[in-house]
Scaffold this motif. Structure first.
Motif, PDB file in Angstrom:
ATOM      1  N   GLY A 207       0.813  -1.225   0.000  1.00  0.00           N
ATOM      2  CA  GLY A 207       0.000   0.000   0.000  1.00  0.00           C
ATOM      3  C   GLY A 207       0.840   1.264   0.000  1.00  0.00           C
ATOM      4  N   ASP A 208       0.151   2.386  -0.163  1.00  0.00           N
ATOM      5  CA  ASP A 208       0.831   3.671  -0.346  1.00  0.00           C
ATOM      6  C   ASP A 208       1.516   4.170   0.920  1.00  0.00           C
ATOM      7  OD1 ASP A 208       0.079   3.689  -2.948  1.00  0.00           O
ATOM      8  OD2 ASP A 208      -1.687   4.964  -2.651  1.00  0.00           O
ATOM      9  N   PHE A 209       0.887   3.971   2.080  1.00  0.00           N
ATOM     10  CA  PHE A 209       1.464   4.537   3.303  1.00  0.00           C
ATOM     11  C   PHE A 209       2.845   3.952   3.608  1.00  0.00           C
ATOM     12  CE2 PHE A 209       2.381   4.646   7.812  1.00  0.00           C
ATOM     13  CZ  PHE A 209       2.209   5.993   8.097  1.00  0.00           C
ATOM     14  N   LYS A 210       2.926   2.622   3.582  1.00  0.00           N
ATOM     15  CA  LYS A 210       4.211   1.986   3.910  1.00  0.00           C
ATOM     16  C   LYS A 210       5.264   2.231   2.832  1.00  0.00           C
ATOM     17  CE  LYS A 210       2.569  -1.544   7.095  1.00  0.00           C
ATOM     18  NZ  LYS A 210       2.541  -2.974   7.441  1.00  0.00           N
ATOM     19  N   THR A 211       4.801   2.453   1.619  1.00  0.00           N
ATOM     20  CA  THR A 211       5.752   2.757   0.546  1.00  0.00           C
ATOM     21  C   THR A 211       6.270   4.180   0.708  1.00  0.00           C
ATOM     22  OG1 THR A 211       4.545   1.255  -0.895  1.00  0.00           O
ATOM     23  CG2 THR A 211       6.051   2.810  -1.959  1.00  0.00           C
ATOM     24  N   LYS A 212       5.364   5.100   0.954  1.00  0.00           N
ATOM     25  CA  LYS A 212       5.771   6.496   1.118  1.00  0.00           C
ATOM     26  C   LYS A 212       6.720   6.680   2.304  1.00  0.00           C
ATOM     27  CE  LYS A 212       3.894  11.148   1.689  1.00  0.00           C
ATOM     28  NZ  LYS A 212       2.700  11.990   1.886  1.00  0.00           N
ATOM     29  N   ASN A 213       6.455   5.949   3.382  1.00  0.00           N
ATOM     30  CA  ASN A 213       7.231   6.109   4.619  1.00  0.00           C
ATOM     31  C   ASN A 213       8.264   5.006   4.852  1.00  0.00           C
ATOM     32  OD1 ASN A 213       5.835   8.493   6.013  1.00  0.00           O
ATOM     33  ND2 ASN A 213       4.131   7.206   5.359  1.00  0.00           N
ATOM     34  N   MET A 214       8.599   4.285   3.794  1.00  0.00           N
ATOM     35  CA  MET A 214       9.525   3.159   3.984  1.00  0.00           C
ATOM     36  C   MET A 214      10.872   3.625   4.553  1.00  0.00           C
ATOM     37  SD  MET A 214      10.816   2.221   0.154  1.00  0.00           S
ATOM     38  CE  MET A 214      10.750   3.489  -1.111  1.00  0.00           C
ATOM     39  N   HIS A 215      11.547   2.649   5.170  1.00  0.00           N
ATOM     40  CA  HIS A 215      12.906   2.886   5.624  1.00  0.00           C
ATOM     41  C   HIS A 215      13.804   2.465   4.457  1.00  0.00           C
ATOM     42  CE1 HIS A 215      15.252   3.698   9.281  1.00  0.00           C
ATOM     43  NE2 HIS A 215      16.183   2.934   8.740  1.00  0.00           N
ATOM     44  N   VAL A 216      14.863   3.200   4.209  1.00  0.00           N
ATOM     45  CA  VAL A 216      15.770   2.864   3.106  1.00  0.00           C
ATOM     46  C   VAL A 216      17.200   2.776   3.622  1.00  0.00           C
ATOM     47  CG1 VAL A 216      16.818   3.730   0.958  1.00  0.00           C
ATOM     48  CG2 VAL A 216      14.336   3.886   1.284  1.00  0.00           C
ATOM     49  N   HIS A 217      17.884   1.721   3.212  1.00  0.00           N
ATOM     50  CA  HIS A 217      19.340   1.653   3.379  1.00  0.00           C
ATOM     51  C   HIS A 217      19.921   1.788   1.983  1.00  0.00           C
ATOM     52  CE1 HIS A 217      19.589  -0.741   7.432  1.00  0.00           C
ATOM     53  NE2 HIS A 217      19.270   0.530   7.583  1.00  0.00           N
ATOM     54  N   PHE A 218      20.957   2.605   1.863  1.00  0.00           N
ATOM     55  CA  PHE A 218      21.556   2.744   0.543  1.00  0.00           C
ATOM     56  C   PHE A 218      23.075   2.731   0.598  1.00  0.00           C
ATOM     57  CE2 PHE A 218      22.945   4.152  -3.450  1.00  0.00           C
ATOM     58  CZ  PHE A 218      21.976   3.738  -4.328  1.00  0.00           C
ATOM     59  N   SER A 219      23.661   1.879  -0.221  1.00  0.00           N
ATOM     60  CA  SER A 219      25.110   1.915  -0.456  1.00  0.00           C
ATOM     61  C   SER A 219      25.372   1.108  -1.713  1.00  0.00           C
ATOM     62  CB  SER A 219      25.889   1.315   0.721  1.00  0.00           C
ATOM     63  OG  SER A 219      25.585  -0.048   0.873  1.00  0.00           O
ATOM     64  N   LYS A 220      26.548   1.338  -2.285  1.00  0.00           N
ATOM     65  CA  LYS A 220      26.998   0.476  -3.371  1.00  0.00           C
ATOM     66  C   LYS A 220      27.658  -0.727  -2.713  1.00  0.00           C
ATOM     67  CE  LYS A 220      27.422   4.232  -6.632  1.00  0.00           C
ATOM     68  NZ  LYS A 220      28.022   4.639  -7.908  1.00  0.00           N
ATOM     69  N   ILE A 221      27.432  -1.899  -3.273  1.00  0.00           N
ATOM     70  CA  ILE A 221      27.892  -3.133  -2.622  1.00  0.00           C
ATOM     71  C   ILE A 221      28.529  -4.072  -3.649  1.00  0.00           C
ATOM     72  CG2 ILE A 221      27.118  -5.226  -1.411  1.00  0.00           C
ATOM     73  CD1 ILE A 221      24.959  -3.534  -0.043  1.00  0.00           C
ATOM     74  N   GLN A 222      29.731  -4.539  -3.318  1.00  0.00           N
ATOM     75  CA  GLN A 222      30.402  -5.543  -4.160  1.00  0.00           C
ATOM     76  C   GLN A 222      29.728  -6.894  -3.948  1.00  0.00           C
ATOM     77  OE1 GLN A 222      34.589  -5.824  -3.348  1.00  0.00           O
ATOM     78  NE2 GLN A 222      34.923  -7.466  -4.839  1.00  0.00           N
ATOM     79  N   TYR A 223      29.568  -7.656  -5.021  1.00  0.00           N
ATOM     80  CA  TYR A 223      28.900  -8.948  -4.888  1.00  0.00           C
ATOM     81  C   TYR A 223      29.603 -10.048  -5.682  1.00  0.00           C
ATOM     82  CZ  TYR A 223      26.895  -7.010  -9.193  1.00  0.00           C
ATOM     83  OH  TYR A 223      26.743  -6.415 -10.418  1.00  0.00           O
ATOM     84  N   THR A 224      29.244 -11.281  -5.307  1.00  0.00           N
ATOM     85  CA  THR A 224      29.671 -12.463  -6.071  1.00  0.00           C
ATOM     86  C   THR A 224      28.381 -13.153  -6.517  1.00  0.00           C
ATOM     87  OG1 THR A 224      29.554 -13.976  -4.193  1.00  0.00           O
ATOM     88  CG2 THR A 224      31.613 -12.760  -4.470  1.00  0.00           C
ATOM     89  N   ALA A 225      28.492 -14.356  -7.056  1.00  0.00           N
ATOM     90  CA  ALA A 225      27.298 -15.098  -7.490  1.00  0.00           C
ATOM     91  C   ALA A 225      26.353 -15.367  -6.309  1.00  0.00           C
ATOM     92  CB  ALA A 225      27.720 -16.409  -8.135  1.00  0.00           C
TER      93      ALA A 225
END
Ligand code: ZN
Length: 281
Positions: A207-225
């Motif tokens: 729904g819209d409320f939880k999307t609008k107020n979501m918590h976000v973590h952001f970083s660039k991350i190195q990955y493997t398979a």
């Protein structure tokens, strides 16, 4: 209101001679940032007096405080003794969050370990039901728990799993870690449309409320398979994801997430780069 800030104290904070969380309040406010996430990492070890003192300072500078519960929470554990410990980690985090005057507590949902993924997810949802019932009984209805999307394929917490965890509880928000989502699927976020697909699915599921107020973590991350390997800085040009298209989408959709930047060592300046880009839109 959309908020930008770092997760934990960065290298520059230390280089400028600071060492205590309480000093972050003025430092972040002077930089023009809005929030700070404090990680309990290996356990909740803070006294009420210290936490309330930190909380007052953050309130004075109007910087919102959030906490990250200890990393070893696993709501899918097969060991009942460890399941009981999960409650201790979660509720001691919420108690400290209240002392800090914050509203949001992020947690890692868990891993199947030796169990089949479907069985582990079923067990996790049962445990979560108990956690949310206790959260109500213990009087924490005014605080949010935030279930995080995880960076390794083996961990529970892809987008669909986080949606199914959050959908039945008013005070359980998604913590969308876009770096994790990108890493667990080996670089699926290339641009605006990929972010849009994730956010549209979130709105459809929660729904819209939880999307609008979501918590976000952001970083660039190195990955493997297998997914996440390590957090990078915004200097990285290989792994991503890029923050600019996400912020354009957030502006287009008029979302108001709480964004904690988790870059490795440069999280404060990278949070500021995000905020400045957002303001330029
Ligand atoms: Zn996390």
């Amino acid at each position: 209101m959309i908020k930008f800030g770092p997760s934990g104290s960065c290298e520059r904070f230390a280089a400028e001679g600071y060492s205590h969380t309480i000093q972050e309040a003025k430092w972040l406010a002077d930089l023009g940032l809005d929030c700070f996430e404090y990680s309990f990492g290996r356990g909740v070890r803070i006294t009420e007096k210290t936490a309330r003192g930190i909380g007052e300072e953050f309130k004075r500078y109007n910087v919102e405080f959030s906490v990250h519960a200890p990393y070893f929470i696993n709501l899918a554990t097969l060991e009942e003794e460890k399941a009981a410990n999960n409650h201790e980690y979660i509720f001691s985090s919420l108690r400290a969050l209240r002392w800090f005057g914050g509203k949001r507590c992020v947690f890692h949902p868990g891993s199947p370990l030796k169990a089949a993924r479907d069985d582990a997810m079923k067990l996790l949802l049962e445990r979560l039901e108990l956690v949310m019932r206790l959260k109500h009984e213990y009087g924490f209805d005014d605080l949010w728990l935030c279930a995080e999307t995880m960076g390794k394929k083996s961990q529970l917490g892809d987008l669909e799993e986080v949606i199914s965890m959050c959908k039945d509880y008013d005070t359980l928000l998604p913590c969308i870690d876009f770096g994790h989502l990108n890493a667990r699927d080996c670089g699926i976020i290339k641009g605006y449309d990929d972010y849009k697909r994730i956010v549209d699915r979130l709105a459809d599921g929660l729904g819209d409320f939880k999307t609008k107020n979501m918590h976000v973590h952001f970083s660039k991350i190195q990955y493997t398979a297998k997914g996440e390997l390590r957090h990078l800085t915004f200097e990285d040009e290989k792994y991503g994801p890029d923050y600019e298209p996400l912020l354009r989408l957030i502006a287009d959709y008029k979302l108001e997430p709480y964004i904690a930047c988790e870059s490795s060592g440069t999280q404060t300046m990278d949070a500021l780069a995000m905020k400045n880009y957002y303001k330029s839109l």
